[in-house]
Design a protein around this motif. Structure first.
Motif, PDB file in Angstrom:
ATOM      1  N   LEU A  47       0.841  -1.179  -0.211  1.00  0.00           N
ATOM      2  CA  LEU A  47       0.010   0.055  -0.008  1.00  0.00           C
ATOM      3  C   LEU A  47       0.556   0.461  -0.005  1.00  0.00           C
ATOM      4  CD1 LEU A  47      -2.666  -1.023   2.425  1.00  0.00           C
ATOM      5  CD2 LEU A  47      -3.185  -0.477   0.625  1.00  0.00           C
ATOM      6  N   ARG A  48       1.985   0.887   0.556  1.00  0.00           N
ATOM      7  CA  ARG A  48       3.032   2.535   0.302  1.00  0.00           C
ATOM      8  C   ARG A  48       4.198   2.409  -0.491  1.00  0.00           C
ATOM      9  NH1 ARG A  48       4.467   1.162   6.261  1.00  0.00           N
ATOM     10  NH2 ARG A  48       4.813  -0.592   5.140  1.00  0.00           N
ATOM     11  N   GLY A  50       6.271   4.165  -3.399  1.00  0.00           N
ATOM     12  CA  GLY A  50       7.472   4.934  -3.574  1.00  0.00           C
ATOM     13  C   GLY A  50       7.016   5.248  -4.870  1.00  0.00           C
ATOM     14  N   PHE A  74      -3.801   3.503  -0.949  1.00  0.00           N
ATOM     15  CA  PHE A  74      -2.481   3.988  -1.132  1.00  0.00           C
ATOM     16  C   PHE A  74      -2.386   5.017  -0.739  1.00  0.00           C
ATOM     17  CE2 PHE A  74      -4.189   0.172  -4.463  1.00  0.00           C
ATOM     18  CZ  PHE A  74      -2.680  -0.774  -4.448  1.00  0.00           C
ATOM     19  N   GLN A  75      -0.481   5.159  -0.443  1.00  0.00           N
ATOM     20  CA  GLN A  75       0.142   6.385   0.331  1.00  0.00           C
ATOM     21  C   GLN A  75       1.356   6.573  -0.719  1.00  0.00           C
ATOM     22  OE1 GLN A  75       1.951   5.596   4.247  1.00  0.00           O
ATOM     23  NE2 GLN A  75      -0.802   5.536   4.900  1.00  0.00           N
ATOM     24  N   LEU A  76       1.022   7.109  -1.556  1.00  0.00           N
ATOM     25  CA  LEU A  76       2.139   7.283  -2.910  1.00  0.00           C
ATOM     26  C   LEU A  76       3.256   8.049  -2.423  1.00  0.00           C
ATOM     27  CD1 LEU A  76      -0.021   6.756  -5.854  1.00  0.00           C
ATOM     28  CD2 LEU A  76       1.002   5.675  -5.180  1.00  0.00           C
ATOM     29  N   HIS A  77       4.669   8.190  -2.424  1.00  0.00           N
ATOM     30  CA  HIS A  77       5.336   9.485  -1.910  1.00  0.00           C
ATOM     31  C   HIS A  77       6.251   9.163  -3.448  1.00  0.00           C
ATOM     32  CE1 HIS A  77       5.338   8.579   2.332  1.00  0.00           C
ATOM     33  NE2 HIS A  77       4.623   7.373   1.413  1.00  0.00           N
ATOM     34  N   HIS A 102      14.210   4.712   2.725  1.00  0.00           N
ATOM     35  CA  HIS A 102      12.793   4.306   3.405  1.00  0.00           C
ATOM     36  C   HIS A 102      11.884   3.695   3.979  1.00  0.00           C
ATOM     37  CE1 HIS A 102      11.412   8.956   3.280  1.00  0.00           C
ATOM     38  NE2 HIS A 102      12.149   9.683   2.098  1.00  0.00           N
ATOM     39  N   ASP A 104      10.099   2.712   5.203  1.00  0.00           N
ATOM     40  CA  ASP A 104       8.213   2.921   5.517  1.00  0.00           C
ATOM     41  C   ASP A 104       7.343   2.498   3.676  1.00  0.00           C
ATOM     42  OD1 ASP A 104       8.833   5.214   4.338  1.00  0.00           O
ATOM     43  OD2 ASP A 104       6.827   5.914   5.520  1.00  0.00           O
ATOM     44  N   LEU A 105       8.065   1.527   3.716  1.00  0.00           N
ATOM     45  CA  LEU A 105       7.311   1.886   1.596  1.00  0.00           C
ATOM     46  C   LEU A 105       7.589   0.329   2.273  1.00  0.00           C
ATOM     47  CD1 LEU A 105       9.129   4.399  -0.493  1.00  0.00           C
ATOM     48  CD2 LEU A 105       7.172   4.744   0.690  1.00  0.00           C
ATOM     49  N   ASP A 106       6.952  -0.164   1.119  1.00  0.00           N
ATOM     50  CA  ASP A 106       6.524  -2.194   0.950  1.00  0.00           C
ATOM     51  C   ASP A 106       7.037  -1.776  -0.940  1.00  0.00           C
ATOM     52  OD1 ASP A 106       5.124  -2.229   2.605  1.00  0.00           O
ATOM     53  OD2 ASP A 106       2.943  -1.499   1.949  1.00  0.00           O
TER      54      ASP A 106
END
Length: 182
Positions: A47-48, A50, A74-77, A102, A104-106
């Motif tokens: 879900l995370r 980049g 979704f969390q997009l960076h 990072h 915290d990214l999948d």
């Protein structure tokens, strides 16, 4: 009239770009980097994410629209880079390495829409290939169109035909996880 060929220069039969590409692939295979990113474990529900792309491109518009349509949180960076030209290689490499740090990214995603073979040659650069191969996070690529295949695609965890297909694969994976969980 007859013609006898006594030799050929591969620069004229394959082209300089193809020769450089083959040499980069040979180095990646011999160093063990070719399959390195595919060994990274992809979480069940990535879900995370980049994203490395040009925000002014149709590739980004298509990619982000696919996530919006999914209705999944979704969390997009996103890091906005040039995807062709003089600064492209250094910007893409820096962005991939930055996002790779990072914890915290999948997943990481590198996308670009189609273009001429010479424009897509950016993604045959060894620096980009090494940034993908050594990333501690699985890297997805969606570069060009269906017929395009770059070195970045070769070393990525998962290579898809287009930016839209890249987004759809992630949406499908998370949706399948949600269905199994339910």
């Amino acid at each position: 009239l007859g013609l006898k060929m006594s030799g050929s220069d591969p620069r004229f039969t394959l082209g300089d770009l193809a020769m450089q590409r083959d040499e980069v692939l040979r180095r990646l295979v011999s160093s063990g980097m070719y399959d390195e990113n595919r060994r990274r474990r992809l979480v069940a529900a990535p879900l995370r994410v980049g994203v490395v792309t040009s925000l002014d491109s149709a590739a980004w518009a298509d990619f982000s629209h696919e996530f919006e349509r999914s209705g999944i949180g979704f969390q997009l960076h996103v890091i906005d880079v040039r995807v062709q030209g003089e600064w492209a290689v250094s910007m893409i490499t820096t962005a991939l390495r930055f996002l790779g740090r990072h914890g915290d990214l999948d997943a990481l995603v590198l996308i670009r829409g189609g273009g001429a073979r010479s424009e897509l040659a950016t993604f045959d650069d060894e620096q980009i290939a090494l940034a993908i191969a050594t990333s501690p996070i699985p890297v997805f690529t969606g570069l060009g169109h269906e017929i395009d295949r770059s070195i970045a695609d070769e070393v990525a965890h998962t290579a898809l035909k287009t930016p839209t297909a890249c987004a759809a694969a992630l949406v499908e994976r998370v949706s399948a996880f949600a269905q199994r969980t339910e």
